[in-house]
Scaffold this motif. Sequence first.
Motif, PDB file in Angstrom:
ATOM      1  N   ILE A 187      53.105  77.692  58.372  1.00 34.12           N
ATOM      2  CA  ILE A 187      53.787  77.045  59.500  1.00 34.12           C
ATOM      3  C   ILE A 187      53.974  75.552  59.221  1.00 34.12           C
ATOM      4  O   ILE A 187      55.048  74.993  59.451  1.00 34.12           O
ATOM      5  CB  ILE A 187      53.016  77.272  60.814  1.00 34.12           C
ATOM      6  CG1 ILE A 187      53.101  78.762  61.199  1.00 34.12           C
ATOM      7  CG2 ILE A 187      53.557  76.394  61.938  1.00 34.12           C
ATOM      8  CD1 ILE A 187      52.141  79.168  62.297  1.00 34.12           C
ATOM      9  N   LYS A 188      52.933  74.918  58.697  1.00 35.87           N
ATOM     10  CA  LYS A 188      53.013  73.499  58.365  1.00 35.87           C
ATOM     11  C   LYS A 188      54.116  73.245  57.327  1.00 35.87           C
ATOM     12  O   LYS A 188      54.898  72.303  57.449  1.00 35.87           O
ATOM     13  CB  LYS A 188      51.653  73.022  57.847  1.00 35.87           C
ATOM     14  CG  LYS A 188      51.484  71.535  57.848  1.00 35.87           C
ATOM     15  CD  LYS A 188      50.013  71.120  57.768  1.00 35.87           C
ATOM     16  CE  LYS A 188      49.457  71.359  56.388  1.00 35.87           C
ATOM     17  NZ  LYS A 188      48.085  70.830  56.216  1.00 35.87           N
ATOM     18  N   SER A 189      54.182  74.105  56.332  1.00 35.75           N
ATOM     19  CA  SER A 189      55.204  73.982  55.298  1.00 35.75           C
ATOM     20  C   SER A 189      56.600  74.173  55.887  1.00 35.75           C
ATOM     21  O   SER A 189      57.542  73.458  55.540  1.00 35.75           O
ATOM     22  CB  SER A 189      54.947  75.015  54.196  1.00 35.75           C
ATOM     23  OG  SER A 189      56.003  75.055  53.283  1.00 35.75           O
ATOM     24  N   PHE A 190      56.752  75.134  56.802  1.00 38.90           N
ATOM     25  CA  PHE A 190      58.040  75.402  57.445  1.00 38.90           C
ATOM     26  C   PHE A 190      58.503  74.193  58.251  1.00 38.90           C
ATOM     27  O   PHE A 190      59.651  73.746  58.133  1.00 38.90           O
ATOM     28  CB  PHE A 190      57.914  76.640  58.339  1.00 38.90           C
ATOM     29  CG  PHE A 190      59.166  76.977  59.090  1.00 38.90           C
ATOM     30  CD1 PHE A 190      60.263  77.518  58.433  1.00 38.90           C
ATOM     31  CD2 PHE A 190      59.258  76.750  60.449  1.00 38.90           C
ATOM     32  CE1 PHE A 190      61.421  77.831  59.123  1.00 38.90           C
ATOM     33  CE2 PHE A 190      60.417  77.057  61.143  1.00 38.90           C
ATOM     34  CZ  PHE A 190      61.500  77.599  60.483  1.00 38.90           C
ATOM     35  N   ILE A 214      61.803  71.606  57.634  1.00 38.72           N
ATOM     36  CA  ILE A 214      62.804  71.234  58.641  1.00 38.72           C
ATOM     37  C   ILE A 214      62.896  69.719  58.743  1.00 38.72           C
ATOM     38  O   ILE A 214      63.989  69.140  58.727  1.00 38.72           O
ATOM     39  CB  ILE A 214      62.469  71.858  60.008  1.00 38.72           C
ATOM     40  CG1 ILE A 214      62.614  73.382  59.932  1.00 38.72           C
ATOM     41  CG2 ILE A 214      63.360  71.286  61.102  1.00 38.72           C
ATOM     42  CD1 ILE A 214      62.080  74.114  61.141  1.00 38.72           C
ATOM     43  N   ALA A 215      61.750  69.057  58.819  1.00 36.94           N
ATOM     44  CA  ALA A 215      61.729  67.599  58.962  1.00 36.94           C
ATOM     45  C   ALA A 215      62.355  66.895  57.765  1.00 36.94           C
ATOM     46  O   ALA A 215      63.057  65.894  57.918  1.00 36.94           O
ATOM     47  CB  ALA A 215      60.285  67.120  59.155  1.00 36.94           C
ATOM     48  N   ASP A 262      64.478  68.371  55.594  1.00 40.09           N
ATOM     49  CA  ASP A 262      65.732  69.044  55.218  1.00 40.09           C
ATOM     50  C   ASP A 262      65.671  69.541  53.768  1.00 40.09           C
ATOM     51  O   ASP A 262      66.554  69.289  52.956  1.00 40.09           O
ATOM     52  CB  ASP A 262      66.936  68.123  55.414  1.00 40.09           C
ATOM     53  CG  ASP A 262      68.254  68.896  55.377  1.00 40.09           C
ATOM     54  OD1 ASP A 262      68.251  70.101  55.706  1.00 40.09           O
ATOM     55  OD2 ASP A 262      69.284  68.286  55.020  1.00 40.09           O
ATOM     56  N   THR A 263      64.563  70.252  53.463  1.00 39.14           N
ATOM     57  CA  THR A 263      64.364  70.832  52.131  1.00 39.14           C
ATOM     58  C   THR A 263      64.196  72.343  52.267  1.00 39.14           C
ATOM     59  O   THR A 263      63.889  72.838  53.355  1.00 39.14           O
ATOM     60  CB  THR A 263      63.112  70.227  51.456  1.00 39.14           C
ATOM     61  OG1 THR A 263      61.970  70.445  52.300  1.00 39.14           O
ATOM     62  CG2 THR A 263      63.282  68.745  51.196  1.00 39.14           C
ATOM     63  N   PRO A 264      64.384  73.080  51.173  1.00 38.08           N
ATOM     64  CA  PRO A 264      64.220  74.541  51.249  1.00 38.08           C
ATOM     65  C   PRO A 264      62.790  74.933  51.633  1.00 38.08           C
ATOM     66  O   PRO A 264      61.832  74.248  51.276  1.00 38.08           O
ATOM     67  CB  PRO A 264      64.531  75.013  49.827  1.00 38.08           C
ATOM     68  CG  PRO A 264      65.264  73.897  49.181  1.00 38.08           C
ATOM     69  CD  PRO A 264      64.794  72.637  49.843  1.00 38.08           C
ATOM     70  N   VAL A 265      62.681  76.029  52.360  1.00 38.26           N
ATOM     71  CA  VAL A 265      61.363  76.543  52.737  1.00 38.26           C
ATOM     72  C   VAL A 265      60.682  77.154  51.518  1.00 38.26           C
ATOM     73  O   VAL A 265      61.340  77.595  50.576  1.00 38.26           O
ATOM     74  CB  VAL A 265      61.445  77.574  53.884  1.00 38.26           C
ATOM     75  CG1 VAL A 265      61.910  76.918  55.164  1.00 38.26           C
ATOM     76  CG2 VAL A 265      62.335  78.733  53.519  1.00 38.26           C
ATOM     77  N   PHE A 266      59.346  77.193  51.539  1.00 34.91           N
ATOM     78  CA  PHE A 266      58.566  77.716  50.424  1.00 34.91           C
ATOM     79  C   PHE A 266      58.846  79.199  50.212  1.00 34.91           C
ATOM     80  O   PHE A 266      58.990  79.661  49.089  1.00 34.91           O
ATOM     81  CB  PHE A 266      57.078  77.478  50.673  1.00 34.91           C
ATOM     82  CG  PHE A 266      56.201  77.960  49.561  1.00 34.91           C
ATOM     83  CD1 PHE A 266      56.152  77.270  48.357  1.00 34.91           C
ATOM     84  CD2 PHE A 266      55.437  79.095  49.709  1.00 34.91           C
ATOM     85  CE1 PHE A 266      55.344  77.709  47.321  1.00 34.91           C
ATOM     86  CE2 PHE A 266      54.624  79.539  48.676  1.00 34.91           C
ATOM     87  CZ  PHE A 266      54.581  78.844  47.482  1.00 34.91           C
ATOM     88  N   THR A 267      58.913  79.961  51.306  1.00 33.94           N
ATOM     89  CA  THR A 267      59.200  81.396  51.226  1.00 33.94           C
ATOM     90  C   THR A 267      60.504  81.668  51.959  1.00 33.94           C
ATOM     91  O   THR A 267      60.536  81.708  53.182  1.00 33.94           O
ATOM     92  CB  THR A 267      58.066  82.221  51.859  1.00 33.94           C
ATOM     93  OG1 THR A 267      56.840  81.865  51.259  1.00 33.94           O
ATOM     94  CG2 THR A 267      58.313  83.708  51.688  1.00 33.94           C
ATOM     95  N   PRO A 268      61.596  81.860  51.221  1.00 35.00           N
ATOM     96  CA  PRO A 268      62.887  82.124  51.869  1.00 35.00           C
ATOM     97  C   PRO A 268      62.865  83.440  52.658  1.00 35.00           C
ATOM     98  O   PRO A 268      62.115  84.356  52.332  1.00 35.00           O
ATOM     99  CB  PRO A 268      63.863  82.224  50.700  1.00 35.00           C
ATOM    100  CG  PRO A 268      63.151  81.690  49.513  1.00 35.00           C
ATOM    101  CD  PRO A 268      61.693  81.819  49.777  1.00 35.00           C
ATOM    102  N   GLY A 269      63.681  83.510  53.677  1.00 29.99           N
ATOM    103  CA  GLY A 269      63.770  84.711  54.505  1.00 29.99           C
ATOM    104  C   GLY A 269      64.112  85.954  53.706  1.00 29.99           C
ATOM    105  O   GLY A 269      63.618  87.051  53.988  1.00 29.99           O
ATOM    106  N   GLU A 270      64.949  85.799  52.680  1.00 26.82           N
ATOM    107  CA  GLU A 270      65.327  86.947  51.846  1.00 26.82           C
ATOM    108  C   GLU A 270      64.107  87.542  51.144  1.00 26.82           C
ATOM    109  O   GLU A 270      63.976  88.751  51.023  1.00 26.82           O
ATOM    110  CB  GLU A 270      66.372  86.548  50.798  1.00 26.82           C
ATOM    111  CG  GLU A 270      67.693  86.069  51.370  1.00 26.82           C
ATOM    112  CD  GLU A 270      67.684  84.588  51.764  1.00 26.82           C
ATOM    113  OE1 GLU A 270      68.691  84.142  52.341  1.00 26.82           O
ATOM    114  OE2 GLU A 270      66.684  83.893  51.526  1.00 26.82           O
ATOM    115  N   GLU A 271      63.209  86.680  50.698  1.00 32.24           N
ATOM    116  CA  GLU A 271      61.993  87.154  50.027  1.00 32.24           C
ATOM    117  C   GLU A 271      61.072  87.854  51.025  1.00 32.24           C
ATOM    118  O   GLU A 271      60.491  88.902  50.722  1.00 32.24           O
ATOM    119  CB  GLU A 271      61.266  85.987  49.371  1.00 32.24           C
ATOM    120  CG  GLU A 271      60.101  86.410  48.510  1.00 32.24           C
ATOM    121  CD  GLU A 271      59.495  85.244  47.755  1.00 32.24           C
ATOM    122  OE1 GLU A 271      58.270  85.211  47.666  1.00 32.24           O
ATOM    123  OE2 GLU A 271      60.249  84.374  47.262  1.00 32.24           O
TER     124      GLU A 271
END
Length: 76
Positions: free
Chosen positions: A34-37, A41-42, A44-53
């Motif tokens: 959650i902290k990484s997510f 957002i803050a 504006d970088t890619p999330v660690f675990t993309p939704g596709e994965e």
Amino acid sequence: SYNPLQMYKEQHGVQLDITPQYLPHGVHAHHEEIKSFVQSIADDTPVFTPGEEALEITKIIDAIYKSSETGELVTL
């Protein structure tokens, strides 16, 4: 034996090691995720675990349940 667990996947013709890495004692995986997510957002970088994965992992887990219920091989 599945200890230690090892996982691999093929991407673009290359086999990748996707074995889960275990967090040190006292680290709560969901809190870190959650902290990484929020940080993504803050910043504006890619999330660690993309939704596709995450979707692929969900499909695998669903197939495991279906296979255990039916006793049949489930092809993804």
